[in-house]
Design a protein around this motif. Sequence first.
Motif, PDB file in Angstrom:
ATOM      1  N   TYR A  30       0.837  -1.187   0.000  1.00 48.53           N
ATOM      2  CA  TYR A  30       0.000   0.000   0.000  1.00 48.53           C
ATOM      3  C   TYR A  30       0.875   1.240   0.000  1.00 48.53           C
ATOM      4  CZ  TYR A  30       1.090   0.092   4.970  1.00 48.53           C
ATOM      5  OH  TYR A  30       1.748   0.115   6.165  1.00 48.53           O
ATOM      6  N   LYS A  31       0.264   2.361  -0.355  1.00 47.90           N
ATOM      7  CA  LYS A  31       0.945   3.644  -0.368  1.00 47.90           C
ATOM      8  C   LYS A  31       0.526   4.424   0.874  1.00 47.90           C
ATOM      9  CE  LYS A  31       1.411   3.948  -5.363  1.00 47.90           C
ATOM     10  NZ  LYS A  31       2.707   3.383  -5.359  1.00 47.90           N
ATOM     11  N   SER A  32       1.462   5.227   1.363  1.00 49.85           N
ATOM     12  CA  SER A  32       1.212   6.050   2.526  1.00 49.85           C
ATOM     13  C   SER A  32       1.913   7.393   2.332  1.00 49.85           C
ATOM     14  CB  SER A  32       1.755   5.340   3.774  1.00 49.85           C
ATOM     15  OG  SER A  32       1.394   6.050   4.928  1.00 49.85           O
ATOM     16  N   LEU A  33       1.431   8.422   2.987  1.00 52.88           N
ATOM     17  CA  LEU A  33       2.065   9.731   2.884  1.00 52.88           C
ATOM     18  C   LEU A  33       3.461   9.708   3.495  1.00 52.88           C
ATOM     19  CD1 LEU A  33      -0.847  12.106   3.991  1.00 52.88           C
ATOM     20  CD2 LEU A  33       0.067  11.830   1.684  1.00 52.88           C
ATOM     21  N   ALA A  34       4.419  10.269   2.784  1.00 53.16           N
ATOM     22  CA  ALA A  34       5.759  10.447   3.338  1.00 53.16           C
ATOM     23  C   ALA A  34       5.669  11.517   4.432  1.00 53.16           C
ATOM     24  CB  ALA A  34       6.727  10.878   2.249  1.00 53.16           C
ATOM     25  N   PRO A  35       6.486  11.423   5.472  1.00 58.96           N
ATOM     26  CA  PRO A  35       6.411  12.411   6.563  1.00 58.96           C
ATOM     27  C   PRO A  35       6.532  13.862   6.093  1.00 58.96           C
ATOM     28  CG  PRO A  35       7.771  10.566   7.227  1.00 58.96           C
ATOM     29  CD  PRO A  35       7.457  10.366   5.763  1.00 58.96           C
ATOM     30  N   GLY A  36       7.400  14.130   5.145  1.00 55.72           N
ATOM     31  CA  GLY A  36       7.557  15.498   4.654  1.00 55.72           C
ATOM     32  C   GLY A  36       6.308  16.017   3.965  1.00 55.72           C
ATOM     33  N   ILE A  37       5.634  15.167   3.207  1.00 59.26           N
ATOM     34  CA  ILE A  37       4.393  15.566   2.527  1.00 59.26           C
ATOM     35  C   ILE A  37       3.278  15.757   3.555  1.00 59.26           C
ATOM     36  CG2 ILE A  37       2.607  14.828   0.893  1.00 59.26           C
ATOM     37  CD1 ILE A  37       5.170  15.771  -0.454  1.00 59.26           C
ATOM     38  N   ALA A  38       3.219  14.888   4.555  1.00 55.28           N
ATOM     39  CA  ALA A  38       2.208  15.042   5.610  1.00 55.28           C
ATOM     40  C   ALA A  38       2.405  16.373   6.340  1.00 55.28           C
ATOM     41  CB  ALA A  38       2.285  13.871   6.589  1.00 55.28           C
ATOM     42  N   LEU A  39       3.650  16.724   6.618  1.00 62.09           N
ATOM     43  CA  LEU A  39       3.945  17.995   7.278  1.00 62.09           C
ATOM     44  C   LEU A  39       3.582  19.167   6.370  1.00 62.09           C
ATOM     45  CD1 LEU A  39       5.086  19.617   9.631  1.00 62.09           C
ATOM     46  CD2 LEU A  39       7.382  19.292   8.641  1.00 62.09           C
ATOM     47  N   GLU A  40       3.926  19.069   5.094  1.00 68.81           N
ATOM     48  CA  GLU A  40       3.583  20.132   4.133  1.00 68.81           C
ATOM     49  C   GLU A  40       2.071  20.316   4.047  1.00 68.81           C
ATOM     50  OE1 GLU A  40       4.145  21.064  -0.622  1.00 68.81           O
ATOM     51  OE2 GLU A  40       5.599  19.731   0.349  1.00 68.81           O
ATOM     52  N   LEU A  41       1.337  19.227   4.047  1.00 69.20           N
ATOM     53  CA  LEU A  41      -0.124  19.279   4.025  1.00 69.20           C
ATOM     54  C   LEU A  41      -0.642  20.046   5.242  1.00 69.20           C
ATOM     55  CD1 LEU A  41      -3.017  18.439   3.240  1.00 69.20           C
ATOM     56  CD2 LEU A  41      -2.523  16.181   4.195  1.00 69.20           C
ATOM     57  N   ALA A  42      -0.154  19.693   6.415  1.00 74.41           N
ATOM     58  CA  ALA A  42      -0.593  20.359   7.649  1.00 74.41           C
ATOM     59  C   ALA A  42      -0.213  21.838   7.641  1.00 74.41           C
ATOM     60  CB  ALA A  42       0.006  19.658   8.858  1.00 74.41           C
ATOM     61  N   GLN A  43       0.994  22.144   7.219  1.00 74.73           N
ATOM     62  CA  GLN A  43       1.442  23.536   7.197  1.00 74.73           C
ATOM     63  C   GLN A  43       0.634  24.372   6.213  1.00 74.73           C
ATOM     64  OE1 GLN A  43       5.605  22.680   6.438  1.00 74.73           O
ATOM     65  NE2 GLN A  43       6.166  23.172   8.554  1.00 74.73           N
ATOM     66  N   SER A  44       0.300  23.803   5.067  1.00 74.60           N
ATOM     67  CA  SER A  44      -0.498  24.533   4.074  1.00 74.60           C
ATOM     68  C   SER A  44      -1.905  24.815   4.594  1.00 74.60           C
ATOM     69  CB  SER A  44      -0.577  23.742   2.765  1.00 74.60           C
ATOM     70  OG  SER A  44       0.685  23.657   2.169  1.00 74.60           O
ATOM     71  N   ALA A  45      -2.505  23.829   5.235  1.00 70.93           N
ATOM     72  CA  ALA A  45      -3.845  24.031   5.803  1.00 70.93           C
ATOM     73  C   ALA A  45      -3.802  25.069   6.918  1.00 70.93           C
ATOM     74  CB  ALA A  45      -4.406  22.704   6.313  1.00 70.93           C
ATOM     75  N   LEU A  46      -2.777  25.004   7.763  1.00 74.31           N
ATOM     76  CA  LEU A  46      -2.637  25.976   8.855  1.00 74.31           C
ATOM     77  C   LEU A  46      -2.456  27.382   8.285  1.00 74.31           C
ATOM     78  CD1 LEU A  46      -2.390  26.574  11.885  1.00 74.31           C
ATOM     79  CD2 LEU A  46       0.062  26.123  11.672  1.00 74.31           C
ATOM     80  N   ALA A  47      -1.611  27.529   7.278  1.00 73.52           N
ATOM     81  CA  ALA A  47      -1.385  28.845   6.668  1.00 73.52           C
ATOM     82  C   ALA A  47      -2.679  29.394   6.072  1.00 73.52           C
ATOM     83  CB  ALA A  47      -0.297  28.743   5.598  1.00 73.52           C
ATOM     84  N   ASN A  48      -3.473  28.529   5.442  1.00 70.83           N
ATOM     85  CA  ASN A  48      -4.737  28.967   4.861  1.00 70.83           C
ATOM     86  C   ASN A  48      -5.679  29.469   5.951  1.00 70.83           C
ATOM     87  OD1 ASN A  48      -7.691  28.311   3.888  1.00 70.83           O
ATOM     88  ND2 ASN A  48      -6.425  28.676   2.061  1.00 70.83           N
ATOM     89  N   CYS A  49      -5.756  28.743   7.052  1.00 72.78           N
ATOM     90  CA  CYS A  49      -6.611  29.177   8.157  1.00 72.78           C
ATOM     91  C   CYS A  49      -6.103  30.497   8.756  1.00 72.78           C
ATOM     92  CB  CYS A  49      -6.670  28.099   9.241  1.00 72.78           C
ATOM     93  SG  CYS A  49      -7.944  26.854   8.971  1.00 72.78           S
ATOM     94  N   GLN A  50      -4.790  30.632   8.883  1.00 71.35           N
ATOM     95  CA  GLN A  50      -4.234  31.871   9.435  1.00 71.35           C
ATOM     96  C   GLN A  50      -4.572  33.055   8.531  1.00 71.35           C
ATOM     97  OE1 GLN A  50      -0.148  30.540   9.792  1.00 71.35           O
ATOM     98  NE2 GLN A  50      -0.359  30.235  12.009  1.00 71.35           N
ATOM     99  N   GLN A  51      -4.516  32.865   7.214  1.00 70.35           N
ATOM    100  CA  GLN A  51      -4.867  33.936   6.275  1.00 70.35           C
ATOM    101  C   GLN A  51      -6.323  34.356   6.437  1.00 70.35           C
ATOM    102  OE1 GLN A  51      -3.941  32.283   2.449  1.00 70.35           O
ATOM    103  NE2 GLN A  51      -1.730  32.623   2.667  1.00 70.35           N
ATOM    104  N   ARG A  52      -7.152  33.439   6.854  1.00 75.47           N
ATOM    105  CA  ARG A  52      -8.577  33.726   7.068  1.00 75.47           C
ATOM    106  C   ARG A  52      -8.841  34.270   8.474  1.00 75.47           C
ATOM    107  NH1 ARG A  52     -11.939  30.013   3.578  1.00 75.47           N
ATOM    108  NH2 ARG A  52     -10.479  29.009   2.172  1.00 75.47           N
ATOM    109  N   GLY A  53      -7.794  34.308   9.303  1.00 74.51           N
ATOM    110  CA  GLY A  53      -7.932  34.821  10.656  1.00 74.51           C
ATOM    111  C   GLY A  53      -8.377  33.783  11.678  1.00 74.51           C
ATOM    112  N   TYR A  54      -8.206  32.494  11.367  1.00 71.34           N
ATOM    113  CA  TYR A  54      -8.642  31.417  12.261  1.00 71.34           C
ATOM    114  C   TYR A  54      -7.452  30.830  13.016  1.00 71.34           C
ATOM    115  CZ  TYR A  54     -12.515  31.407   8.857  1.00 71.34           C
ATOM    116  OH  TYR A  54     -13.533  31.747   8.004  1.00 71.34           O
ATOM    117  N   GLN A  55      -7.655  30.577  14.284  1.00 69.54           N
ATOM    118  CA  GLN A  55      -6.672  29.884  15.123  1.00 69.54           C
ATOM    119  C   GLN A  55      -7.132  28.437  15.243  1.00 69.54           C
ATOM    120  OE1 GLN A  55      -3.848  31.243  16.862  1.00 69.54           O
ATOM    121  NE2 GLN A  55      -4.173  32.907  15.413  1.00 69.54           N
ATOM    122  N   VAL A  56      -6.376  27.507  14.663  1.00 69.38           N
ATOM    123  CA  VAL A  56      -6.834  26.120  14.558  1.00 69.38           C
ATOM    124  C   VAL A  56      -5.738  25.131  14.921  1.00 69.38           C
ATOM    125  CG1 VAL A  56      -8.464  26.712  12.706  1.00 69.38           C
ATOM    126  CG2 VAL A  56      -6.175  25.888  12.127  1.00 69.38           C
ATOM    127  N   ALA A  57      -6.162  23.883  15.007  1.00 66.45           N
ATOM    128  CA  ALA A  57      -5.242  22.743  15.086  1.00 66.45           C
ATOM    129  C   ALA A  57      -5.464  21.908  13.838  1.00 66.45           C
ATOM    130  CB  ALA A  57      -5.506  21.903  16.332  1.00 66.45           C
TER     131      ALA A  57
END
Length: 167
Positions: A30-57
Motif C-alpha cells: 500500500y501507499k502512505s504519505l511520506a512524513p515530509g508531505i504530511a507535514l507540508e499538508l498540515a502547514q499549508s492548511a494551517l497557513a490557509n486558516c491563518q490567512q482567514r484569521g482562524y486559530q486552529v489545530a
Amino acid sequence: MDSNGYVHLLAGFALLISTPCLAQDSLVTYKSLAPGIALELAQSALANCQQRGYQVAIAVVDRFGVTQVMLRDRYAGAHTPATASSKAWTAATFRSSTSNLFTISQPGMMQAGIRNLPGVVVIGGGLVVEAGGSLVGAIGVSGAPGGDADEACARAGVESIQGKLDF
C-alpha cells in the motif's frame, strides 16, 4: 511411458507451475504519505486558516488513522488538537469526508448510529487524501468558526500537495 509421454507430462507440470495462483497473496502493498508531505499538508492548511484569521489545530493521519502530524496555532483552543485528530481519524477510517458523514448520519437515518461510536466526530473539517484513486491519509482541522470553514482550510491543504501525489 515413452519419451514423448514424459515431454507432455513435463509440459503439463510447467503449465501448472506458471499459472497464477488464485489464492490470496500473503502480503499486501500500500501507499502512505511520506512524513515530509504530511507535514507540508498540515502547514499549508494551517497557513490557509491563518490567512482567514482562524486559530486552529491540524492533524494528518495515515491511511489507518494513525497520527503523522499535529500542529496547533498558539491561540487555538485546548480542545482543538483532539477534535482535529478525531476528524482526521473518522475521515480515514470511514473513507469519507466528515461533512458527508454528517449528512448521512442525521437522527432517524440508517447511518445515525455511527455518531455514537467511540472516537467518531461527524463535524465538517475532516477530508480523505487520495493518490491515484487510493486512500493514503486524511486531514482534520478544528477551531475555525464552523465545520465548513474547517473544511475549506483542509481542502486548501490537500489541493496544495495534490500535484505531488498524482501519478
